[in-house]
Design a protein around this motif. Sequence first.
Motif, PDB file in Angstrom:
ATOM      1  N   LEU A   8       0.834  -1.204   0.000  1.00  9.67           N
ATOM      2  CA  LEU A   8       0.000   0.000   0.000  1.00  9.67           C
ATOM      3  C   LEU A   8       0.870   1.257   0.000  1.00  9.67           C
ATOM      4  CD1 LEU A   8      -2.800   1.192  -0.002  1.00  9.67           C
ATOM      5  CD2 LEU A   8      -2.778   1.094   2.495  1.00  9.67           C
ATOM      6  N   GLU A   9       1.911   1.277   0.812  1.00  7.88           N
ATOM      7  CA  GLU A   9       2.805   2.436   0.843  1.00  7.88           C
ATOM      8  C   GLU A   9       3.504   2.634  -0.495  1.00  7.88           C
ATOM      9  OE1 GLU A   9       5.380   1.882   4.214  1.00  7.88           O
ATOM     10  OE2 GLU A   9       3.872   2.613   5.621  1.00  7.88           O
ATOM     11  N   LYS A  10       3.941   1.542  -1.120  1.00  4.30           N
ATOM     12  CA  LYS A  10       4.579   1.653  -2.432  1.00  4.30           C
ATOM     13  C   LYS A  10       3.590   2.165  -3.479  1.00  4.30           C
ATOM     14  CE  LYS A  10       8.208  -1.741  -1.774  1.00  4.30           C
ATOM     15  NZ  LYS A  10       8.951  -2.830  -2.384  1.00  4.30           N
ATOM     16  N   SER A  11       2.348   1.705  -3.413  1.00  2.00           N
ATOM     17  CA  SER A  11       1.320   2.153  -4.357  1.00  2.00           C
ATOM     18  C   SER A  11       1.040   3.640  -4.188  1.00  2.00           C
ATOM     19  CB  SER A  11       0.024   1.356  -4.168  1.00  2.00           C
ATOM     20  OG  SER A  11       0.244  -0.008  -4.408  1.00  2.00           O
ATOM     21  N   LEU A  12       0.814   4.061  -2.946  1.00  2.00           N
ATOM     22  CA  LEU A  12       0.560   5.481  -2.680  1.00  2.00           C
ATOM     23  C   LEU A  12       1.760   6.340  -3.049  1.00  2.00           C
ATOM     24  CD1 LEU A  12      -1.387   5.507   0.688  1.00  2.00           C
ATOM     25  CD2 LEU A  12      -2.146   6.403  -1.517  1.00  2.00           C
ATOM     26  N   SER A  13       2.936   5.847  -2.733  1.00  2.00           N
ATOM     27  CA  SER A  13       4.153   6.575  -3.069  1.00  2.00           C
ATOM     28  C   SER A  13       4.260   6.777  -4.579  1.00  2.00           C
ATOM     29  CB  SER A  13       5.367   5.812  -2.547  1.00  2.00           C
ATOM     30  OG  SER A  13       6.553   6.445  -2.935  1.00  2.00           O
ATOM     31  N   GLY A  14       3.980   5.742  -5.344  1.00  2.00           N
ATOM     32  CA  GLY A  14       4.029   5.853  -6.801  1.00  2.00           C
ATOM     33  C   GLY A  14       3.031   6.859  -7.337  1.00  2.00           C
ATOM     34  N   LEU A  15       1.803   6.808  -6.824  1.00  2.00           N
ATOM     35  CA  LEU A  15       0.765   7.720  -7.322  1.00  2.00           C
ATOM     36  C   LEU A  15       1.035   9.164  -6.911  1.00  2.00           C
ATOM     37  CD1 LEU A  15      -2.454   5.579  -6.821  1.00  2.00           C
ATOM     38  CD2 LEU A  15      -1.142   5.959  -8.920  1.00  2.00           C
ATOM     39  N   LEU A  16       1.443   9.370  -5.665  1.00  2.00           N
ATOM     40  CA  LEU A  16       1.716  10.736  -5.209  1.00  2.00           C
ATOM     41  C   LEU A  16       2.936  11.329  -5.905  1.00  2.00           C
ATOM     42  CD1 LEU A  16       0.946  10.324  -1.408  1.00  2.00           C
ATOM     43  CD2 LEU A  16      -0.352  11.710  -3.053  1.00  2.00           C
ATOM     44  N   SER A  17       3.991  10.530  -6.054  1.00  2.00           N
ATOM     45  CA  SER A  17       5.177  11.068  -6.716  1.00  2.00           C
ATOM     46  C   SER A  17       4.894  11.367  -8.186  1.00  2.00           C
ATOM     47  CB  SER A  17       6.378  10.142  -6.555  1.00  2.00           C
ATOM     48  OG  SER A  17       6.149   8.906  -7.169  1.00  2.00           O
ATOM     49  N   ASN A  18       4.089  10.533  -8.859  1.00  2.00           N
ATOM     50  CA  ASN A  18       3.707  10.834 -10.242  1.00  2.00           C
ATOM     51  C   ASN A  18       2.901  12.124 -10.324  1.00  2.00           C
ATOM     52  OD1 ASN A  18       4.979   8.701 -11.472  1.00  2.00           O
ATOM     53  ND2 ASN A  18       3.105   7.664 -12.098  1.00  2.00           N
ATOM     54  N   ALA A  19       1.962  12.296  -9.399  1.00  2.00           N
ATOM     55  CA  ALA A  19       1.152  13.511  -9.418  1.00  2.00           C
ATOM     56  C   ALA A  19       2.039  14.741  -9.235  1.00  2.00           C
ATOM     57  CB  ALA A  19       0.082  13.452  -8.339  1.00  2.00           C
ATOM     58  N   ILE A  20       2.963  14.678  -8.303  1.00  2.00           N
ATOM     59  CA  ILE A  20       3.870  15.806  -8.072  1.00  2.00           C
ATOM     60  C   ILE A  20       4.738  16.046  -9.304  1.00  2.00           C
ATOM     61  CG2 ILE A  20       5.896  16.535  -6.743  1.00  2.00           C
ATOM     62  CD1 ILE A  20       4.487  15.147  -4.296  1.00  2.00           C
ATOM     63  N   LYS A  21       5.219  14.988  -9.901  1.00  2.00           N
ATOM     64  CA  LYS A  21       6.133  15.096 -11.038  1.00  2.00           C
ATOM     65  C   LYS A  21       5.422  15.617 -12.293  1.00  2.00           C
ATOM     66  CE  LYS A  21       9.046  11.590 -11.913  1.00  2.00           C
ATOM     67  NZ  LYS A  21       9.627  10.361 -12.506  1.00  2.00           N
ATOM     68  N   TYR A  22       4.221  15.130 -12.564  1.00  2.00           N
ATOM     69  CA  TYR A  22       3.589  15.387 -13.861  1.00  2.00           C
ATOM     70  C   TYR A  22       2.432  16.382 -13.851  1.00  2.00           C
ATOM     71  CZ  TYR A  22       6.203  11.266 -15.305  1.00  2.00           C
ATOM     72  OH  TYR A  22       7.205  10.368 -15.581  1.00  2.00           O
ATOM     73  N   ALA A  23       1.844  16.684 -12.705  1.00  2.00           N
ATOM     74  CA  ALA A  23       0.622  17.490 -12.693  1.00  2.00           C
ATOM     75  C   ALA A  23       0.847  18.943 -13.095  1.00  2.00           C
ATOM     76  CB  ALA A  23      -0.050  17.434 -11.324  1.00  2.00           C
ATOM     77  N   GLY A  24       2.005  19.470 -12.829  1.00  2.00           N
ATOM     78  CA  GLY A  24       2.262  20.868 -13.150  1.00  2.00           C
ATOM     79  C   GLY A  24       2.630  21.662 -11.916  1.00  2.00           C
ATOM     80  N   ASP A  25       3.213  22.819 -12.145  1.00  2.00           N
ATOM     81  CA  ASP A  25       3.766  23.623 -11.054  1.00  2.00           C
ATOM     82  C   ASP A  25       2.731  24.179 -10.085  1.00  2.00           C
ATOM     83  OD1 ASP A  25       6.220  23.106 -12.131  1.00  2.00           O
ATOM     84  OD2 ASP A  25       6.435  25.061 -13.092  1.00  2.00           O
ATOM     85  N   ASP A  26       1.512  24.404 -10.533  1.00  2.00           N
ATOM     86  CA  ASP A  26       0.497  25.009  -9.672  1.00  2.00           C
ATOM     87  C   ASP A  26      -0.679  24.077  -9.394  1.00  2.00           C
ATOM     88  OD1 ASP A  26       1.871  27.485  -9.475  1.00  2.00           O
ATOM     89  OD2 ASP A  26       1.190  27.983 -11.499  1.00  2.00           O
ATOM     90  N   ALA A  27      -0.467  22.786  -9.512  1.00  2.00           N
ATOM     91  CA  ALA A  27      -1.554  21.821  -9.370  1.00  2.00           C
ATOM     92  C   ALA A  27      -1.971  21.618  -7.919  1.00  2.00           C
ATOM     93  CB  ALA A  27      -1.140  20.480  -9.969  1.00  2.00           C
ATOM     94  N   HIS A  28      -3.235  21.270  -7.756  1.00  2.00           N
ATOM     95  CA  HIS A  28      -3.752  20.825  -6.469  1.00  2.00           C
ATOM     96  C   HIS A  28      -3.829  19.303  -6.551  1.00  2.00           C
ATOM     97  CE1 HIS A  28      -7.198  20.012  -3.584  1.00  2.00           C
ATOM     98  NE2 HIS A  28      -6.155  20.341  -2.846  1.00  2.00           N
ATOM     99  N   ILE A  29      -3.210  18.625  -5.599  1.00  2.00           N
ATOM    100  CA  ILE A  29      -3.170  17.170  -5.557  1.00  2.00           C
ATOM    101  C   ILE A  29      -3.888  16.734  -4.287  1.00  2.00           C
ATOM    102  CG2 ILE A  29      -1.674  15.137  -5.424  1.00  2.00           C
ATOM    103  CD1 ILE A  29       0.499  17.042  -6.799  1.00  2.00           C
ATOM    104  N   CYS A  30      -4.873  15.866  -4.451  1.00  2.00           N
ATOM    105  CA  CYS A  30      -5.708  15.488  -3.313  1.00  2.00           C
ATOM    106  C   CYS A  30      -5.752  13.969  -3.157  1.00  2.00           C
ATOM    107  CB  CYS A  30      -7.122  16.024  -3.520  1.00  2.00           C
ATOM    108  SG  CYS A  30      -8.229  15.680  -2.134  1.00  2.00           S
ATOM    109  N   LEU A  31      -5.464  13.516  -1.960  1.00  2.00           N
ATOM    110  CA  LEU A  31      -5.583  12.113  -1.594  1.00  2.00           C
ATOM    111  C   LEU A  31      -6.876  11.946  -0.814  1.00  2.00           C
ATOM    112  CD1 LEU A  31      -4.454   9.193  -1.077  1.00  2.00           C
ATOM    113  CD2 LEU A  31      -3.323  10.153   0.941  1.00  2.00           C
ATOM    114  N   THR A  32      -7.690  10.969  -1.192  1.00  2.00           N
ATOM    115  CA  THR A  32      -8.906  10.683  -0.440  1.00  2.00           C
ATOM    116  C   THR A  32      -8.948   9.200  -0.111  1.00  2.00           C
ATOM    117  OG1 THR A  32     -10.238  10.331  -2.438  1.00  2.00           O
ATOM    118  CG2 THR A  32     -10.273  12.537  -1.494  1.00  2.00           C
ATOM    119  N   THR A  33      -9.474   8.890   1.048  1.00  2.00           N
ATOM    120  CA  THR A  33      -9.716   7.504   1.431  1.00  2.00           C
ATOM    121  C   THR A  33     -11.152   7.388   1.908  1.00  2.00           C
ATOM    122  OG1 THR A  33      -8.872   7.915   3.662  1.00  2.00           O
ATOM    123  CG2 THR A  33      -7.334   6.994   2.066  1.00  2.00           C
TER     124      THR A  33
END
Length: 138
Positions: free
Chosen positions: A33-58
Amino acid sequence: MMSAFGSTAKSGQQLSYVVPAEPQSVKLDRTLLEKSLSGLLSNAIKYAGDDAHICLTTEVTAGNVIISVKDDGIGIAEEDQKKLSTIFYRVSNTGHIAGTGLGLNLVKRYVELMNGTFRFSSVPHEETCFTMTFPVKE
């Protein structure tokens, strides 16, 4: 994890976590689970853009644990969406950003190892959302 990733976010990016109304305990493989979340969050930070809002929901429902990472960044072109979790595939609008094309394929495999499903939706130049859904285990 959100606080750890907050320090890697670009200066204009905003990270948020929507906390479930009532905390619940679920049984999932912590490492996967940590590896999965890490992959998704790091991709969002890397690719979303400089002013993006990134939201994690559970969310925990009667039958599922649903975890989503959503951003309002560059999105993924329709022609790239069909091949997105293919090993070594890189989407066309990320050529200038370093990557291997392994991340999402690994996340998909980790999710499947936990008997979950992995899906995404994206509207180019609007938003991208990756969702992992796991059955609740007693």
